[in-house]
Write a protein that holds these residues in place. Structure first.
Motif, PDB file in Angstrom:
ATOM      1  N   ASP A  93       0.816  -1.216   0.000  1.00  0.00           N
ATOM      2  CA  ASP A  93       0.000   0.000   0.000  1.00  0.00           C
ATOM      3  C   ASP A  93       0.848   1.264   0.000  1.00  0.00           C
ATOM      4  O   ASP A  93       0.367   2.346  -0.333  1.00  0.00           O
ATOM      5  CB  ASP A  93      -0.921   0.027   1.216  1.00  0.00           C
ATOM      6  N   ARG A  94       2.124   1.153   0.373  1.00  0.00           N
ATOM      7  CA  ARG A  94       3.015   2.310   0.375  1.00  0.00           C
ATOM      8  C   ARG A  94       3.601   2.590  -1.013  1.00  0.00           C
ATOM      9  O   ARG A  94       4.190   3.652  -1.226  1.00  0.00           O
ATOM     10  CB  ARG A  94       4.168   2.087   1.359  1.00  0.00           C
ATOM     11  N   LEU A  95       3.475   1.651  -1.930  1.00  0.00           N
ATOM     12  CA  LEU A  95       4.067   1.810  -3.260  1.00  0.00           C
ATOM     13  C   LEU A  95       3.100   2.536  -4.182  1.00  0.00           C
ATOM     14  O   LEU A  95       1.925   2.184  -4.265  1.00  0.00           O
ATOM     15  CB  LEU A  95       4.439   0.455  -3.848  1.00  0.00           C
ATOM     16  N   MET A  96       3.604   3.523  -4.901  1.00  0.00           N
ATOM     17  CA  MET A  96       2.765   4.332  -5.785  1.00  0.00           C
ATOM     18  C   MET A  96       3.652   5.103  -6.751  1.00  0.00           C
ATOM     19  O   MET A  96       4.876   5.171  -6.572  1.00  0.00           O
ATOM     20  CB  MET A  96       1.908   5.304  -4.963  1.00  0.00           C
ATOM     21  N   THR A  97       3.042   5.706  -7.766  1.00  0.00           N
ATOM     22  CA  THR A  97       3.808   6.563  -8.667  1.00  0.00           C
ATOM     23  C   THR A  97       4.174   7.847  -7.945  1.00  0.00           C
ATOM     24  O   THR A  97       3.561   8.221  -6.939  1.00  0.00           O
ATOM     25  CB  THR A  97       3.005   6.904  -9.930  1.00  0.00           C
ATOM     26  N   GLN A  98       5.163   8.535  -8.466  1.00  0.00           N
ATOM     27  CA  GLN A  98       5.593   9.791  -7.843  1.00  0.00           C
ATOM     28  C   GLN A  98       4.466  10.801  -7.837  1.00  0.00           C
ATOM     29  O   GLN A  98       4.298  11.553  -6.854  1.00  0.00           O
ATOM     30  CB  GLN A  98       6.807  10.355  -8.585  1.00  0.00           C
ATOM     31  N   ARG A  99       3.679  10.862  -8.899  1.00  0.00           N
ATOM     32  CA  ARG A  99       2.567  11.809  -8.957  1.00  0.00           C
ATOM     33  C   ARG A  99       1.546  11.509  -7.871  1.00  0.00           C
ATOM     34  O   ARG A  99       1.062  12.416  -7.187  1.00  0.00           O
ATOM     35  CB  ARG A  99       1.910  11.773 -10.337  1.00  0.00           C
ATOM     36  N   CYS A 100       1.233  10.233  -7.686  1.00  0.00           N
ATOM     37  CA  CYS A 100       0.287   9.851  -6.645  1.00  0.00           C
ATOM     38  C   CYS A 100       0.854  10.184  -5.269  1.00  0.00           C
ATOM     39  O   CYS A 100       0.137  10.672  -4.389  1.00  0.00           O
ATOM     40  CB  CYS A 100      -0.025   8.362  -6.762  1.00  0.00           C
ATOM     41  N   LYS A 101       2.130   9.941  -5.089  1.00  0.00           N
ATOM     42  CA  LYS A 101       2.785  10.243  -3.811  1.00  0.00           C
ATOM     43  C   LYS A 101       2.723  11.732  -3.505  1.00  0.00           C
ATOM     44  O   LYS A 101       2.426  12.140  -2.366  1.00  0.00           O
ATOM     45  CB  LYS A 101       4.241   9.771  -3.860  1.00  0.00           C
ATOM     46  N   ASP A 102       3.012  12.566  -4.497  1.00  0.00           N
ATOM     47  CA  ASP A 102       2.984  14.013  -4.293  1.00  0.00           C
ATOM     48  C   ASP A 102       1.597  14.498  -3.885  1.00  0.00           C
ATOM     49  O   ASP A 102       1.453  15.317  -2.968  1.00  0.00           O
ATOM     50  CB  ASP A 102       3.428  14.738  -5.565  1.00  0.00           C
ATOM     51  N   LYS A 103       0.567  13.996  -4.567  1.00  0.00           N
ATOM     52  CA  LYS A 103      -0.800  14.423  -4.251  1.00  0.00           C
ATOM     53  C   LYS A 103      -1.216  13.918  -2.877  1.00  0.00           C
ATOM     54  O   LYS A 103      -1.891  14.624  -2.117  1.00  0.00           O
ATOM     55  CB  LYS A 103      -1.776  13.920  -5.323  1.00  0.00           C
TER      56      LYS A 103
END
Length: 417
Positions: A93-103
């Motif tokens: 659940d901690r893994l995501m794209t950079q864009r998703c992480k930023d938002k």
């Protein structure tokens, strides 16, 4: 580090001086009133289009697994202000794209500001176990399901609105138990702030030869228009560098075909010089508009002989005969000293994302000056998006009315093909 900081301050001043007259009620010295936030209604989604359309998060690119090459696109989020449920106990659940992480990180701050002592909680992030529908964006790390840490369902409607304000590309108050959010692909044109041409597009050099955009080098002088005149006169303007350079990426491009045979291929948010009226008579006022807004019957500026007489490269109005949309490989956004260039025989701006060419040109003046003084543009100019337009876009979003920006990824228009 001092020089980039100084540049940013100059950019802010330049953009600030251009905001008067751009929209009502935002003069110098006035504080913007607090924005009234309206909670999402149950089952409401924003924007009001389907998730996997261009106006929202866009089509799915396919599942990402731990063994796939694309797994490196995912980045872990260890933000201590976010609680991850992680029921699989794999940290997926901690893994995501950079864009998703930023938002998501932006949303976490909004949640703490709205409800002191409450944190953002992620119940579902990247899915590697097949718990969602076949084309779910959870499989690409582009979607999260969220609640608040206190699991107070009365907060979820406002949580959805906060997610919209945080910049998620699609937010859905999907269930009484959670809010679903997703973002555009890192490879999507809608995830970028710039505008681009395919690498194979051709420009004209000062010696009359033609060169593919992807092969341009700083110092090359390319056919363009003067800064103050887009009505006929041309200049050879020095190429400074790329604002975006992505050789292997696939992008969706608009192709504007003219009745003279010239056709320009560029991304939706890129600016072109166009006009209404009688093209042969040169009537109408030339203005910049987004490529996605150009329609058949309008006129664009093309390079060629005037009245059958070749007096050197000059610009003339040519009617747009057709508009098509296609996918091509390679995306390049060249910047010249004059802020424009002739690509495949059609004049285009170097700028994108906002609707004012002259204001954008002024905002890029520090970068042009830096190049003039040092021969350097503040970047190693590897692949990817240059930091400077990213910062300008961020500043512009603060200072200018939203209507001055392209609705990146907006649904395509129906045109004659």
């Amino acid at each position: 580090m001092r020089l980039p900081v100084l540049l940013l301050l100059v950019c802010a001043l330049l953009l600030g001086t251009g905001t008067e007259g751009c929209g009502p009620g935002r003069g110098h010295g006035k504080r913007r009133p607090p924005k009234k936030l309206t909670p999402l209604a149950y089952k409401q989604f924003s924007p009001n289009v389907a998730e996997k359309t261009l106006g929202a998060s866009g089509r799915h690119d396919g599942k990402i697994t731990r063994s796939s090459e694309r797994f490196k696109e995912l980045t872990p989020n260890y933000n201590p202000d976010i609680i991850f449920k992680d029921e699989e106990n794999t940290a997926a659940d901690r893994l995501m794209t950079q864009r998703c992480k930023d938002k998501l990180n932006s949303l976490a701050i909004s949640v703490m500001n709205m409800w002191p002592g409450v944190k953002l909680r992620v119940t579902e992030g990247w899915d590697e176990d097949g718990h969602h529908s076949e084309d779910s964006l959870h499989y690409e790390g582009r979607a999260v399901d969220i609640t608040t840490s206190d699991r107070d369902r009365n907060k979820y409607a406002m949580l959805g609105r906060l997610a919209v304000e945080a910049g998620f590309d699609w937010v859905y108050y999907e269930s009484k138990a959670h809010v679903h959010c997703s973002v555009k692909s890192e490879h999507s044109v809608a995830a970028k702030t710039g505008g681009c041409f395919p690498g194979r597009s051709l420009v004209t050099l000062e010696d009359g030869s033609r060169r593919e955009v992807q092969d341009l080098r700083p110092g090359n002088r390319v056919l363009a228009s003067s800064e103050s005149d887009v009505s006929g006169e041309t200049v050879y303007s020095e190429f400074i560098g790329f604002l975006d350079r992505q050789p292997g990426v696939q992008r969706q491009f608009y192709v504007l075909g003219t009745d003279t045979g010239a056709s320009l291929t560029l991304t939706a948010a890129h600016l072109v010089f166009a006009t209404e009226g009688n093209c042969s008579a040169g009537s109408g006022v030339t203005r910049t508009m987004y490529a996605s807004d150009v329609r058949p019957g309008q006129c664009v500026l093309t390079s060629g002989p005037v009245d059958g007489v070749d007096q050197g490269p000059r610009l003339r109005l040519s009617r747009v005969a057709w508009v098509q949309i296609r996918v091509d490989t390679g995306a390049y956004a060249p910047l010249t000293q004059h802020g424009s260039l002739v690509v495949d025989g059609v004049l285009a701006s170097c700028y994108a994302a906002m609707d004012q060419h002259q204001l954008a040109h002024r905002a890029f003046k520090p970068l042009r000056l830096l190049y003039g003084w040092t021969g350097w543009t503040g970047s190693t100019q590897g692949d990817g998006l240059h930091w400077y337009p990213c910062v300008l876009h961020w500043i512009g979003r603060i200072l200018l009315d939203p209507e001055h920006f392209h609705p990146l990824g907006a649904a395509t228009h129906d045109s004659e093909r």
